[in-house]
Design a protein around this motif. Structure first.
Motif, PDB file in Angstrom:
ATOM      1  N   MET A 132     -24.758  18.822  -9.870  1.00  0.00           N
ATOM      2  CA  MET A 132     -23.296  18.842  -9.810  1.00  0.00           C
ATOM      3  C   MET A 132     -22.832  18.906  -8.344  1.00  0.00           C
ATOM      4  O   MET A 132     -22.022  18.105  -7.892  1.00  0.00           O
ATOM      5  CB  MET A 132     -22.774  20.063 -10.587  1.00  0.00           C
ATOM      6  N   LYS A 133     -23.432  19.835  -7.630  1.00  0.00           N
ATOM      7  CA  LYS A 133     -23.083  20.002  -6.229  1.00  0.00           C
ATOM      8  C   LYS A 133     -23.375  18.706  -5.461  1.00  0.00           C
ATOM      9  O   LYS A 133     -22.602  18.266  -4.625  1.00  0.00           O
ATOM     10  CB  LYS A 133     -23.909  21.166  -5.652  1.00  0.00           C
ATOM     11  N   GLN A 134     -24.493  18.101  -5.843  1.00  0.00           N
ATOM     12  CA  GLN A 134     -24.909  16.834  -5.249  1.00  0.00           C
ATOM     13  C   GLN A 134     -23.831  15.772  -5.439  1.00  0.00           C
ATOM     14  O   GLN A 134     -23.515  15.008  -4.544  1.00  0.00           O
ATOM     15  CB  GLN A 134     -26.227  16.386  -5.900  1.00  0.00           C
ATOM     16  N   LYS A 135     -23.275  15.807  -6.676  1.00  0.00           N
ATOM     17  CA  LYS A 135     -22.296  14.786  -7.034  1.00  0.00           C
ATOM     18  C   LYS A 135     -21.001  14.945  -6.227  1.00  0.00           C
ATOM     19  O   LYS A 135     -20.462  13.977  -5.693  1.00  0.00           O
ATOM     20  CB  LYS A 135     -21.990  14.890  -8.538  1.00  0.00           C
ATOM     21  N   VAL A 136     -20.534  16.212  -6.126  1.00  0.00           N
ATOM     22  CA  VAL A 136     -19.331  16.499  -5.354  1.00  0.00           C
ATOM     23  C   VAL A 136     -19.537  16.057  -3.913  1.00  0.00           C
ATOM     24  O   VAL A 136     -18.718  15.366  -3.314  1.00  0.00           O
ATOM     25  CB  VAL A 136     -18.990  18.011  -5.413  1.00  0.00           C
ATOM     26  N   TYR A 137     -20.687  16.404  -3.377  1.00  0.00           N
ATOM     27  CA  TYR A 137     -21.035  16.066  -2.001  1.00  0.00           C
ATOM     28  C   TYR A 137     -20.965  14.565  -1.803  1.00  0.00           C
ATOM     29  O   TYR A 137     -20.393  14.052  -0.840  1.00  0.00           O
ATOM     30  CB  TYR A 137     -22.440  16.598  -1.711  1.00  0.00           C
ATOM     31  N   SER A 138     -21.510  13.867  -2.780  1.00  0.00           N
ATOM     32  CA  SER A 138     -21.560  12.411  -2.682  1.00  0.00           C
ATOM     33  C   SER A 138     -20.161  11.799  -2.730  1.00  0.00           C
ATOM     34  O   SER A 138     -19.853  10.871  -1.977  1.00  0.00           O
ATOM     35  CB  SER A 138     -22.453  11.874  -3.799  1.00  0.00           C
ATOM     36  N   VAL A 139     -19.298  12.361  -3.622  1.00  0.00           N
ATOM     37  CA  VAL A 139     -17.927  11.834  -3.716  1.00  0.00           C
ATOM     38  C   VAL A 139     -17.167  12.083  -2.419  1.00  0.00           C
ATOM     39  O   VAL A 139     -16.494  11.191  -1.888  1.00  0.00           O
ATOM     40  CB  VAL A 139     -17.193  12.460  -4.922  1.00  0.00           C
ATOM     41  N   VAL A 140     -17.316  13.311  -1.901  1.00  0.00           N
ATOM     42  CA  VAL A 140     -16.630  13.638  -0.643  1.00  0.00           C
ATOM     43  C   VAL A 140     -17.110  12.711   0.464  1.00  0.00           C
ATOM     44  O   VAL A 140     -16.314  12.169   1.244  1.00  0.00           O
ATOM     45  CB  VAL A 140     -16.893  15.121  -0.260  1.00  0.00           C
ATOM     46  N   LEU A 141     -18.404  12.493   0.495  1.00  0.00           N
ATOM     47  CA  LEU A 141     -18.987  11.642   1.529  1.00  0.00           C
ATOM     48  C   LEU A 141     -18.431  10.223   1.433  1.00  0.00           C
ATOM     49  O   LEU A 141     -18.002   9.641   2.419  1.00  0.00           O
ATOM     50  CB  LEU A 141     -20.510  11.626   1.374  1.00  0.00           C
ATOM     51  N   LYS A 142     -18.405   9.727   0.188  1.00  0.00           N
ATOM     52  CA  LYS A 142     -17.904   8.365  -0.014  1.00  0.00           C
ATOM     53  C   LYS A 142     -16.438   8.269   0.381  1.00  0.00           C
ATOM     54  O   LYS A 142     -16.018   7.322   1.049  1.00  0.00           O
ATOM     55  CB  LYS A 142     -18.057   7.951  -1.482  1.00  0.00           C
ATOM     56  N   GLY A 143     -15.656   9.293  -0.042  1.00  0.00           N
ATOM     57  CA  GLY A 143     -14.235   9.311   0.302  1.00  0.00           C
ATOM     58  C   GLY A 143     -14.033   9.299   1.801  1.00  0.00           C
ATOM     59  O   GLY A 143     -13.217   8.537   2.330  1.00  0.00           O
ATOM     60  N   THR A 144     -14.802  10.130   2.495  1.00  0.00           N
ATOM     61  CA  THR A 144     -14.660  10.203   3.946  1.00  0.00           C
ATOM     62  C   THR A 144     -15.012   8.871   4.589  1.00  0.00           C
ATOM     63  O   THR A 144     -14.303   8.380   5.477  1.00  0.00           O
ATOM     64  CB  THR A 144     -15.582  11.298   4.516  1.00  0.00           C
ATOM     65  N   LEU A 145     -16.106   8.295   4.134  1.00  0.00           N
ATOM     66  CA  LEU A 145     -16.533   7.012   4.709  1.00  0.00           C
ATOM     67  C   LEU A 145     -15.466   5.943   4.514  1.00  0.00           C
ATOM     68  O   LEU A 145     -15.155   5.188   5.428  1.00  0.00           O
ATOM     69  CB  LEU A 145     -17.837   6.551   4.051  1.00  0.00           C
ATOM     70  N   LEU A 146     -14.901   5.930   3.305  1.00  0.00           N
ATOM     71  CA  LEU A 146     -13.897   4.920   2.993  1.00  0.00           C
ATOM     72  C   LEU A 146     -12.646   5.141   3.836  1.00  0.00           C
ATOM     73  O   LEU A 146     -12.069   4.207   4.387  1.00  0.00           O
ATOM     74  CB  LEU A 146     -13.557   4.962   1.505  1.00  0.00           C
ATOM     75  N   PHE A 147     -12.271   6.425   3.956  1.00  0.00           N
ATOM     76  CA  PHE A 147     -11.088   6.777   4.735  1.00  0.00           C
ATOM     77  C   PHE A 147     -11.237   6.298   6.178  1.00  0.00           C
ATOM     78  O   PHE A 147     -10.363   5.634   6.733  1.00  0.00           O
ATOM     79  CB  PHE A 147     -10.875   8.294   4.685  1.00  0.00           C
ATOM     80  N   PHE A 148     -12.388   6.605   6.779  1.00  0.00           N
ATOM     81  CA  PHE A 148     -12.604   6.194   8.171  1.00  0.00           C
ATOM     82  C   PHE A 148     -12.709   4.676   8.281  1.00  0.00           C
ATOM     83  O   PHE A 148     -12.273   4.089   9.271  1.00  0.00           O
ATOM     84  CB  PHE A 148     -13.847   6.863   8.755  1.00  0.00           C
ATOM     85  N   GLY A 149     -13.273   4.075   7.259  1.00  0.00           N
ATOM     86  CA  GLY A 149     -13.374   2.618   7.259  1.00  0.00           C
ATOM     87  C   GLY A 149     -11.997   1.980   7.284  1.00  0.00           C
ATOM     88  O   GLY A 149     -11.725   1.072   8.061  1.00  0.00           O
ATOM     89  N   LEU A 150     -11.101   2.509   6.436  1.00  0.00           N
ATOM     90  CA  LEU A 150      -9.735   1.985   6.399  1.00  0.00           C
ATOM     91  C   LEU A 150      -9.031   2.215   7.738  1.00  0.00           C
ATOM     92  O   LEU A 150      -8.349   1.346   8.258  1.00  0.00           O
ATOM     93  CB  LEU A 150      -8.949   2.640   5.263  1.00  0.00           C
ATOM     94  N   LEU A 151      -9.253   3.423   8.268  1.00  0.00           N
ATOM     95  CA  LEU A 151      -8.646   3.767   9.549  1.00  0.00           C
ATOM     96  C   LEU A 151      -9.081   2.782  10.636  1.00  0.00           C
ATOM     97  O   LEU A 151      -8.294   2.387  11.498  1.00  0.00           O
ATOM     98  CB  LEU A 151      -9.093   5.185   9.935  1.00  0.00           C
ATOM     99  N   THR A 152     -10.363   2.400  10.550  1.00  0.00           N
ATOM    100  CA  THR A 152     -10.904   1.504  11.571  1.00  0.00           C
ATOM    101  C   THR A 152     -10.264   0.118  11.520  1.00  0.00           C
ATOM    102  O   THR A 152     -10.003  -0.484  12.550  1.00  0.00           O
ATOM    103  CB  THR A 152     -12.428   1.372  11.405  1.00  0.00           C
ATOM    104  N   ILE A 153      -9.998  -0.364  10.312  1.00  0.00           N
ATOM    105  CA  ILE A 153      -9.443  -1.722  10.256  1.00  0.00           C
ATOM    106  C   ILE A 153      -7.920  -1.743  10.215  1.00  0.00           C
ATOM    107  O   ILE A 153      -7.309  -2.806  10.303  1.00  0.00           O
ATOM    108  CB  ILE A 153     -10.003  -2.544   9.076  1.00  0.00           C
ATOM    109  N   LEU A 154      -7.308  -0.555  10.114  1.00  0.00           N
ATOM    110  CA  LEU A 154      -5.853  -0.488  10.055  1.00  0.00           C
ATOM    111  C   LEU A 154      -5.163  -1.252  11.194  1.00  0.00           C
ATOM    112  O   LEU A 154      -4.222  -2.011  10.941  1.00  0.00           O
ATOM    113  CB  LEU A 154      -5.406   0.968  10.032  1.00  0.00           C
ATOM    114  N   PRO A 155      -5.606  -1.073  12.441  1.00  0.00           N
ATOM    115  CA  PRO A 155      -4.950  -1.815  13.524  1.00  0.00           C
ATOM    116  C   PRO A 155      -4.955  -3.323  13.293  1.00  0.00           C
ATOM    117  O   PRO A 155      -3.972  -4.001  13.602  1.00  0.00           O
ATOM    118  CB  PRO A 155      -5.779  -1.470  14.756  1.00  0.00           C
ATOM    119  N   PHE A 156      -6.059  -3.827  12.733  1.00  0.00           N
ATOM    120  CA  PHE A 156      -6.116  -5.271  12.490  1.00  0.00           C
ATOM    121  C   PHE A 156      -5.133  -5.680  11.385  1.00  0.00           C
ATOM    122  O   PHE A 156      -4.464  -6.709  11.490  1.00  0.00           O
ATOM    123  CB  PHE A 156      -7.537  -5.698  12.106  1.00  0.00           C
ATOM    124  N   VAL A 157      -5.089  -4.878  10.342  1.00  0.00           N
ATOM    125  CA  VAL A 157      -4.176  -5.175   9.231  1.00  0.00           C
ATOM    126  C   VAL A 157      -2.735  -5.171   9.733  1.00  0.00           C
ATOM    127  O   VAL A 157      -1.945  -6.076   9.440  1.00  0.00           O
ATOM    128  CB  VAL A 157      -4.356  -4.137   8.095  1.00  0.00           C
TER     129      VAL A 157
END
Lengths: 408, 297, 273
Positions: C1-26
């Motif tokens: 369970m803890k593993q799963k939460v960790y994984s979701v948070v990790l994915k969310g963070t990665l996606l968030f930073f990914g969006l942030l990175t391409i935001l200037p281009f958009v």
């Protein structure tokens, strides 16, 4: 002593001009120019141009003409007019933004394939003069047409001279002016009046956030401040040619600008970063700008409705001077260009100098006078030249203090 | 793996000598013409009042050098450069490592998607993205203020102008560090991790106790490469602030650029360049020293 | 369970930073379809309220994009090809041959990596003037034909080629030129790809030297031309966004197509090993 006299001379002339202009009204100056005859004829022969005389023996020749961004239309029309008379000449116009221009031009002039002819500004005198060829017009002849040529003579030669005069003015948005219920009668002549007008032109939203600044000097403070010291009779140079900035006049000027923001709240340090552009974009109702902005504003913001008025003074009395002035220089000729090309360039300069008298487009471009501006104290038939040697300061450019004015 | 090549065959064929000589002669000719000669010219020039436009080349002795060390602008530029370089390097390493470590995790799918996203800014030309960021930082219509709901005049407020340039640099560069770290992570010995996992080390412990020490050469590589390039940064300054407000974002290389190609004080600019060169050399040596590495290889 | 939460948070963070990175281009792209009035307005949105392609029409009229793009592309490709070849040759000689002064030469080359480019730019400019190369492409290409970084990288890479392999070829009668072209170059394929990518990106990003060297506008590289355009039309924000988009988008497409090579080339290079 000579300097003092000249300052007095300027002062008297300014007064005369005020009076003269007050009578002449909006479109008059140009007419006056043409009707006025030159009273001083013993200086030399006026510069003549013979369009029948072939250039380069009528053989085809190409030359590069460099200029900086801002007046592409004028350079194009000059080239067109010239090549119409001389179809064997091809002029390649090369445009660069101001900053790049002064990096690339000196580098280009070092080689033997630099531009043959180029637009020039006197604040780059030191960097460029070594690459300029003297005009094949004698200074005496030039002086018959232009004023203050003597200030530009170097060892009997002339490399460039002033064809126009530029100074600063207050630009105002006429739509905003009308929307605030202001009329021509409200045009301020003193700084106190100016503050009141600026307040009326300021618009804030419910939360007090600035929507429209009554006045802005953002990004232009150096140009604004340097020159307003004259309003207090304070020169920018001491008698031994040193710059003086730390004085009461300068402090007054700066304090006044600060008060406009901090006390009156007519603008904000963070409301727009370039008052000229922001004026064009409709964020700012008034701003202090140099003459060439008339053209830039019309070019960049064709829908903008604006006009300009004289910079206000501390009191109703006419001050020592309103602001500083600077001559707009004629073109430079590259002394390392092929001699045939140089000869054509000489011919273009001669064509420009004579044609110039018929067309007011050039000085209009760079002086602040244009159809928009009806209030002027310095007007076209007067040319300015530098009395003192040009002093490049790096930051401020040359600061011509004592100016000499006389009718054309 | 410093010197794997041991003994060479004793015979030297004619073609080997010809090949070697061609390469060496070209190499030396190139480096003499485009590095040694310019460096000597600059060094000599630094003792002269050297203005190619006015054809000035007058001996000044140590004046240019004295001017460097007494110039307030030089020291403040140097200070800005150090702040800029350290902040940008630190974020580049930390963000790059964090991103690489996260992507290395087995629970993440679509690794190449994220890699592609993060690496995107690195491949775009600096001049172009600097223009985009100039608008992003605009106080009135800029993206940053609108997103964060704040009212900061990023490029014209002395407090924020340098941080703005740092933000742009980090955004553009962290992807590069990430890709390099990721490459290193894949090449790390797997058995160490298995052993650590059996010993019950947590994810954090594994990162601090195992991964970071193992990645030390890569970290050092990134730190050095970044320091060298950040000491030579000037394009974002040129596009975003022109050194302003006042002189708050003057970085040394921007100052040199201005002295050389705006004011044409080639002599003074040369002296400045050498001082910067010495700084970079010292910093690089220092980085080697604290990391305890003898060489990069 | 803890593993799963960790994984979701990790994915969310990665996606968030990914969006942030391409935001200037958009944002850049969306602004390039807006009018100047909308760009400057207080209400901002990612979707243009009044969609216009007029900005692109303006830009294409005043900005010969295709020409600059081709200039930049040819320049970057040529530099890349040349430096790959010279770096591998020099790396091979310095890594595999033994001769007097080898170490000294290598050290000197490495030292030049540390000299700030700006030190040498001033005298280099004079040298180019002396050679009469200003406003020519050789002024851009010749001074970049060797790179210390490339030589360093390829020298390290040659260590992975066993001496025995080279010696065996030599005994079979191969001369060094054959050896270099048929064995060394193919063997170093991976390192060459990484070097090529570095080199290409650097050449693509070059600004100051091409700016100082090239005078004729038609010969300009993309970065320089873009900067010039932006100087000329500094108040026409919408056109600036369009011009910048035009300069950036092809690079992004190029990158997306070859991204695997880009990233793997960098991460597999010898510097990370």
């Amino acid at each position: 002593m000579e300097k003092k006299l000249s300052i007095l001379f300027v002062f008297v002339l300014l007064l005369n001009l005020v009076a003269w202009n007050g009578v002449s009204g909006q479109e008059a100056p140009l007419e006056t120019t043409q009707s006025s005859t030159n009273p001083i004829s013993d200086l030399g022969n006026p510069v003549q141009y013979d369009p029948q005389k072939p250039v380069n023996d009528g053989n085809d020749i190409t030359l590069e003409f460099w200029y900086w961004t801002g007046a592409a239309n004028l350079f194009q029309s000059l080239a067109d007019q010239y090549t119409e008379i001389h179809p064997n000449v091809t002029i390649n116009l090369v445009e660069n933004p101001w900053n790049d221009y002064w990096t690339k031009l000196p580098l280009a002039l070092q080689g033997n394939d630099g531009p043959v002819i180029f637009n020039f500004h006197n604040n780059q005198h030191d960097n460029i003069i070594g690459y300029m060829a003297p005009y094949d017009i004698s200074p005496a002849d030039l002086e018959a047409d232009f004023v203050g040529v003597s200030g530009h003579v170097i060892e009997g030669n002339i490399y460039y001279t002033d064809y126009g005069l530029m100074t600063a003015t207050i630009y105002y948005n006429t739509d905003m002016w009308a929307a605030a219920g202001l009329t021509d009668a409200d045009i301020p002549t003193t700084w106190d009046e100016f503050r009141e007008v600026a307040k009326k032109l300021t618009i804030r939203d419910d939360k007090g956030k600035l929507v429209q600044a009554g006045f802005s000097f953002n990004g232009g403070i150096q140009g604004d401040v340097l020159g307003m010291n004259y309003q207090y009779g304070q020169n920018l140079f001491t008698s031994d040619n040193k710059i003086t900035l730390n004085n009461d006049a300068m402090k007054n000027v700066i304090q006044r600008l600060k008060d406009l923001y901090e006390v009156d709240g007519v603008g904000d340090y963070n409301f727009g970063n370039n008052s000229g552009d922001n004026f064009g974009q409709g964020m700012v109702a008034m701003y202090l700008g140099w003459g060439f902005m008339t053209n830039s504003l019309s070019q960049n913001f064709p829908d903008l409705q604006f006009n300009c008025f004289e910079i206000p003074a501390p009191t109703e009395a006419v001050p020592y001077a309103y602001h500083r002035y600077n001559g707009e220089s004629t073109f430079g000729i590259n002394k390392n260009a092929a001699i045939e090309q140089q000869n054509v360039a000489q011919d273009i300069v001669r064509f420009f100098l004579t044609n110039y008298k018929k067309s007011s487009a050039w000085p209009m471009q760079f002086s602040r006078q244009k159809r928009h501006c009806k209030l002027m104290r310095i007007s076209l038939p007067y040319r300015v030249s530098l009395f003192s040697p040009i002093i490049s300061t790096g930051i401020f450019g040359p600061v011509p203090c004592p100016v000499q004015l006389k009718p054309m | 793996m410093a010197l794997i090549n041991r003994t060479r065959h004793p015979l030297r064929s004619r073609s080997e000598i010809i090949f070697r000589n061609i390469v060496i002669v070209l190499l030396i000719a190139f480096f003499v013409l485009f590095f040694v000669l310019p460096i000597i010219m600059a060094l000599i020039g630094s003792f002269y009042q050297w203005n190619p436009l006015r054809l000035q080349f007058n001996f000044l002795g140590l004046d240019n050098w004295k001017k460097v060390f007494t110039s307030k602008l030089f020291w403040s530029s140097m200070w800005h450069t150090v702040v800029f370089a350290l902040a940008a390097v630190a974020f580049r390493v930390v963000l790059g490592l964090a991103a690489a470590h996260a992507l290395y995790s087995r629970s993440i799918k679509h690794k190449s998607f994220y890699r592609t996203l993060y690496y995107l800014p690195t491949i775009t030309p600096m001049v172009a993205v600097a223009f985009v960021w100039k608008f992003i930082f605009d106080p009135q219509f800029g993206l940053l203020n609108h997103l964060l709901g704040i009212d900061i005049n990023w490029l014209f407020d002395g407090k924020y102008a340098l941080p703005a340039i740092i933000i742009l640099t980090i955004w553009k560069d962290f992807g590069f560090a990430m890709v390099i770290f990721l490459g290193s992570l894949y090449s790390l010995p797997k058995d160490c991790y298995e052993a650590a996992e059996i010993d019950g080390a947590g994810a954090w412990q594994r990162l601090v106790k195992l991964t970071i020490p193992l990645l030390r050469p890569t970290i050092l590589f990134i730190v050095i490469v970044s320091l060298i390039s950040y000491f030579q940064t000037y394009i974002p300054v040129m596009v975003l602030t022109q050194g302003g407000p006042g002189t708050q974002t003057y970085l040394v290389t921007y100052m040199i650029y201005e002295e050389a190609f705006v004011k044409y004080n080639f002599g003074y600019a040369s002296a400045l360049s050498f001082v910067v060169f010495l700084f970079i050399a010292v910093l690089t040596g220092f980085s080697f020293k604290i990391s305890g590495e003898r060489s990069l290889s | 369970m803890k593993q799963k939460v960790y994984s979701v948070v990790l994915k969310g963070t990665l996606l968030f930073f990914g969006l942030l990175t391409i935001l200037p281009f958009v944002w850049m792209l969306s602004s390039s379809f807006k009018t100047n009035i909308e760009i400057r307005s207080n209400v901002q949105s990612f979707i243009p309220q009044q969609f216009t392609i007029q900005n692109y029409a303006n830009v294409l009229e005043h900005f010969n994009f295709l020409r600059y793009f081709i200039n930049s592309l040819l320049y970057a490709l040529l530099i890349t090809l040349i430096t790959i070849y010279t770096s591998t040759a020099a790396g091979f000689v310095l890594g595999k041959y033994r001769f007097k002064g080898r170490q000294l030469l290598f050290t000197c080359i490495l030292l030049t990596m540390m000299v700030p480019g700006i030190v040498t730019i001033i005298p280099r400019y004079s040298i180019m003037q002396f050679l009469g190369w200003i406003d020519t492409y050789q002024a851009l290409i010749v001074p970049s034909s060797f790179t210390a970084f490339g030589i360093f990288m390829m020298r390290q890479a040659t260590f992975s080629i066993p001496d025995e392999m080279l010696d065996a070829a030599r005994i079979d009668g191969a001369n060094e030129f054959y050896l270099f072209h048929r064995i060394v170059l193919p063997q170093l394929r991976n390192s060459i790809v990484s070097l090529a990518i570095f080199q290409f990106l650097w050449a693509w990003d070059d600004y100051l030297w091409p700016y100082l060297m090239i005078r004729t506008e038609k010969k300009s590289l993309l970065s320089v031309a873009l900067n010039l355009f932006n100087g000329r039309y500094s108040t026409d924000y919408a056109s600036l966004f369009a011009a910048t988009s035009i300069a950036i988008i092809p690079v992004i497409i190029f990158y997306l197509v070859f991204q695997k090579h880009f990233i793997e080339g960098v991460s597999s290079s010898s510097i990370t090993g």
